[in-house]
Design a protein around this motif. Structure first.
Motif, PDB file in Angstrom:
ATOM      1  N   GLU A  89      46.369  50.814  39.741  1.00  0.00           N
ATOM      2  CA  GLU A  89      45.166  51.190  38.991  1.00  0.00           C
ATOM      3  C   GLU A  89      44.457  49.958  38.453  1.00  0.00           C
ATOM      4  OE1 GLU A  89      46.066  54.005  35.959  1.00  0.00           O
ATOM      5  OE2 GLU A  89      46.931  55.465  37.350  1.00  0.00           O
ATOM      6  N   SER A  90      45.232  48.984  37.996  1.00  0.00           N
ATOM      7  CA  SER A  90      44.624  47.755  37.485  1.00  0.00           C
ATOM      8  C   SER A  90      43.888  47.004  38.596  1.00  0.00           C
ATOM      9  CB  SER A  90      45.709  46.873  36.867  1.00  0.00           C
ATOM     10  OG  SER A  90      45.152  45.699  36.329  1.00  0.00           O
ATOM     11  N   LEU A  91      44.444  47.007  39.785  1.00  0.00           N
ATOM     12  CA  LEU A  91      43.829  46.289  40.899  1.00  0.00           C
ATOM     13  C   LEU A  91      42.482  46.874  41.304  1.00  0.00           C
ATOM     14  CD1 LEU A  91      46.972  45.677  43.150  1.00  0.00           C
ATOM     15  CD2 LEU A  91      45.669  43.941  41.905  1.00  0.00           C
ATOM     16  N   VAL A  92      42.314  48.183  41.179  1.00  0.00           N
ATOM     17  CA  VAL A  92      41.039  48.787  41.589  1.00  0.00           C
ATOM     18  C   VAL A  92      39.976  48.678  40.497  1.00  0.00           C
ATOM     19  CG1 VAL A  92      42.164  50.363  43.191  1.00  0.00           C
ATOM     20  CG2 VAL A  92      41.669  51.123  40.865  1.00  0.00           C
ATOM     21  N   GLY A  93      40.353  48.188  39.326  1.00  0.00           N
ATOM     22  CA  GLY A  93      39.359  47.965  38.281  1.00  0.00           C
ATOM     23  C   GLY A  93      38.360  46.893  38.684  1.00  0.00           C
ATOM     24  N   ASP A  94      37.198  46.882  38.027  1.00  0.00           N
ATOM     25  CA  ASP A  94      36.131  45.920  38.348  1.00  0.00           C
ATOM     26  C   ASP A  94      35.699  46.036  39.810  1.00  0.00           C
ATOM     27  OD1 ASP A  94      35.938  44.330  35.761  1.00  0.00           O
ATOM     28  OD2 ASP A  94      38.067  44.128  36.221  1.00  0.00           O
ATOM     29  N   GLU A  95      35.679  47.284  40.310  1.00  0.00           N
ATOM     30  CA  GLU A  95      35.255  47.572  41.681  1.00  0.00           C
ATOM     31  C   GLU A  95      36.104  46.827  42.708  1.00  0.00           C
ATOM     32  OE1 GLU A  95      31.094  46.657  41.670  1.00  0.00           O
ATOM     33  OE2 GLU A  95      30.559  48.568  40.717  1.00  0.00           O
ATOM     34  N   CYS A  96      37.388  46.686  42.384  1.00  0.00           N
ATOM     35  CA  CYS A  96      38.386  46.042  43.250  1.00  0.00           C
ATOM     36  C   CYS A  96      38.256  44.524  43.293  1.00  0.00           C
ATOM     37  CB  CYS A  96      38.347  46.596  44.684  1.00  0.00           C
ATOM     38  SG  CYS A  96      38.767  48.346  44.821  1.00  0.00           S
ATOM     39  N   ARG A  97      37.238  43.987  42.679  1.00  0.00           N
ATOM     40  CA  ARG A  97      36.992  42.544  42.695  1.00  0.00           C
ATOM     41  C   ARG A  97      37.892  41.841  41.691  1.00  0.00           C
ATOM     42  NH1 ARG A  97      31.579  40.740  43.764  1.00  0.00           N
ATOM     43  NH2 ARG A  97      31.810  39.459  41.907  1.00  0.00           N
ATOM     44  N   PRO A  98      37.996  40.505  41.794  1.00  0.00           N
ATOM     45  CA  PRO A  98      38.677  39.745  40.748  1.00  0.00           C
ATOM     46  C   PRO A  98      38.011  39.988  39.399  1.00  0.00           C
ATOM     47  CG  PRO A  98      38.242  38.361  42.657  1.00  0.00           C
ATOM     48  CD  PRO A  98      37.516  39.650  42.893  1.00  0.00           C
ATOM     49  N   LYS A  99      38.790  40.114  38.365  1.00  0.00           N
ATOM     50  CA  LYS A  99      38.256  40.384  37.037  1.00  0.00           C
ATOM     51  C   LYS A  99      37.370  39.218  36.593  1.00  0.00           C
ATOM     52  CE  LYS A  99      39.815  42.009  32.506  1.00  0.00           C
ATOM     53  NZ  LYS A  99      39.194  43.344  32.665  1.00  0.00           N
ATOM     54  N   PRO A 100      36.105  39.456  36.221  1.00  0.00           N
ATOM     55  CA  PRO A 100      35.207  38.360  35.849  1.00  0.00           C
ATOM     56  C   PRO A 100      35.744  37.487  34.719  1.00  0.00           C
ATOM     57  CG  PRO A 100      33.952  40.370  36.185  1.00  0.00           C
ATOM     58  CD  PRO A 100      35.405  40.760  36.248  1.00  0.00           C
ATOM     59  N   ALA A 101      36.383  38.105  33.714  1.00  0.00           N
ATOM     60  CA  ALA A 101      36.904  37.324  32.596  1.00  0.00           C
ATOM     61  C   ALA A 101      38.028  36.397  33.045  1.00  0.00           C
ATOM     62  CB  ALA A 101      37.407  38.254  31.488  1.00  0.00           C
ATOM     63  N   THR A 102      38.832  36.846  34.006  1.00  0.00           N
ATOM     64  CA  THR A 102      39.906  35.990  34.525  1.00  0.00           C
ATOM     65  C   THR A 102      39.325  34.812  35.291  1.00  0.00           C
ATOM     66  OG1 THR A 102      41.383  37.900  34.704  1.00  0.00           O
ATOM     67  CG2 THR A 102      41.987  35.932  35.931  1.00  0.00           C
ATOM     68  N   LEU A 103      38.302  35.065  36.100  1.00  0.00           N
ATOM     69  CA  LEU A 103      37.649  33.973  36.822  1.00  0.00           C
ATOM     70  C   LEU A 103      37.025  32.976  35.854  1.00  0.00           C
ATOM     71  CD1 LEU A 103      35.905  35.957  39.713  1.00  0.00           C
ATOM     72  CD2 LEU A 103      37.959  34.532  39.877  1.00  0.00           C
ATOM     73  N   ALA A 104      36.393  33.470  34.802  1.00  0.00           N
ATOM     74  CA  ALA A 104      35.767  32.582  33.821  1.00  0.00           C
ATOM     75  C   ALA A 104      36.818  31.707  33.133  1.00  0.00           C
ATOM     76  CB  ALA A 104      34.999  33.401  32.788  1.00  0.00           C
ATOM     77  N   PHE A 105      37.950  32.315  32.781  1.00  0.00           N
ATOM     78  CA  PHE A 105      39.046  31.571  32.155  1.00  0.00           C
ATOM     79  C   PHE A 105      39.566  30.494  33.105  1.00  0.00           C
ATOM     80  CE2 PHE A 105      43.667  31.112  31.720  1.00  0.00           C
ATOM     81  CZ  PHE A 105      43.757  30.629  30.421  1.00  0.00           C
ATOM     82  N   MET A 106      39.776  30.854  34.358  1.00  0.00           N
ATOM     83  CA  MET A 106      40.270  29.888  35.335  1.00  0.00           C
ATOM     84  C   MET A 106      39.307  28.719  35.492  1.00  0.00           C
ATOM     85  SD  MET A 106      41.659  32.483  38.283  1.00  0.00           S
ATOM     86  CE  MET A 106      41.958  31.157  39.460  1.00  0.00           C
ATOM     87  N   ALA A 107      38.031  29.027  35.621  1.00  0.00           N
ATOM     88  CA  ALA A 107      37.032  27.964  35.797  1.00  0.00           C
ATOM     89  C   ALA A 107      37.004  27.037  34.595  1.00  0.00           C
ATOM     90  CB  ALA A 107      35.656  28.580  36.029  1.00  0.00           C
ATOM     91  N   ARG A 108      37.105  27.610  33.403  1.00  0.00           N
ATOM     92  CA  ARG A 108      37.076  26.795  32.187  1.00  0.00           C
ATOM     93  C   ARG A 108      38.270  25.851  32.132  1.00  0.00           C
ATOM     94  NH1 ARG A 108      36.651  30.666  29.076  1.00  0.00           N
ATOM     95  NH2 ARG A 108      38.646  30.806  28.004  1.00  0.00           N
TER      96      ARG A 108
END
Length: 247
Positions: free
Chosen positions: A146-165
């Motif tokens: 269920e968690s994986l299909v969140g955010d329309e199955c895409r990588p979670k935007p907040a996680t990507l932002a954290f990684m980039a930072r």
């Protein structure tokens, strides 16, 4: 880490997207050296610890390792999942997230593992959820799906932002820019891979099969079950390697 310690198999031909890792008899003692090194690297950074001197590095690492049993279990599961992606898949992991916890007994929010595959000008993204239980119930696998299909199955935007930072802070600007681009990218179904990694004491196969839908929301969905029969005792033994001599 897994080589020489764990045998990997696809136990049923009907489920080629399910892999099971099981311990080889008598192989754990030798594997503990690699596990110890992985803990040092994931929870603090082997390169940084190497600059501190042995006594200080040991103390600093202990102060960053989780104390609560549940968090030790969860963090070790995430560490093993990350190591599996690095060494047993075609994907690269830009960021080892456990290094960036601000409270050792609190979980980091967001997707557990985001990994990248670059090939001939294309990029595929792996989105993974890790779970750790002494006795894994089917419901926990369902929660991961269920968690994986969140955010329309895409990588979670907040996680990507954290990684980039964090990559920017480390001076890895080219990698950070790539992650930042993923936040606004339009993904095709085949660009995204979902994975569930479970670290448990019981046989996970039946629990994983229940959720390995032949018509998943993304074209490529993978399940990995890592079984260590004495799950809780094993976790305790891993963290016991870092106890102070007079504890």
């Amino acid at each position: 880490m897994f080589d020489g310690w764990m045998d990997e198999s696809q136990p049923e031909a009907a489920w080629p997207n399910i892999a099971i890792l099981t311990e080889r008899d008598g192989a754990r003692a030798a594997a503990m050296v690699a596990i110890r090194d992985a803990v040092r690297d994931h929870f603090y950074g082997a390169d940084i610890l190497g600059r501190l001197g042995f006594a200080k590095a040991a103390r600093v690492l202990r102060e960053n390792l989780p104390i609560a049993k549940r968090m030790r279990s969860a963090d070790l599961g995430e560490m093993f999942a990350t190591e599996y992606v690095i060494h047993r898949t075609e994907f690269d992991v830009p960021l080892k997230r456990l290094r960036y916890k601000d409270d050792r007994d609190m979980a980091l929010r967001g997707t557990d593992v985001i990994a990248i595959r670059r090939h001939e000008g294309t990029i595929r993204v792996l989105k993974l959820e890790a779970k750790s239980r002494a006795a894994l119930p089917s419901s926990v696998v369902g929660e991961a799906c269920e968690s994986l299909v969140g955010d329309e199955c895409r990588p979670k935007p907040a996680t990507l932002a954290f990684m980039a930072r964090m990559l920017r802070y480390a001076g890895r600007d080219d990698e950070a820019r790539e992650i930042e681009d993923l936040q606004t990218r339009s993904f095709k179904n085949e660009d995204i891979v979902h994975a569930v990694f479970v670290f448990c004491g019981n046989n996970p196969l039946k629990r994983l099969k229940k959720h390995a839908d032949p018509k998943p929301p993304v074209a490529d969905r993978r399940f990995v079950g890592m079984r260590v029969v004495d799950h809780q005792e094993f976790i305790a033994s891993v963290f016991a390697m870092f106890d102070a001599p007079n504890d």
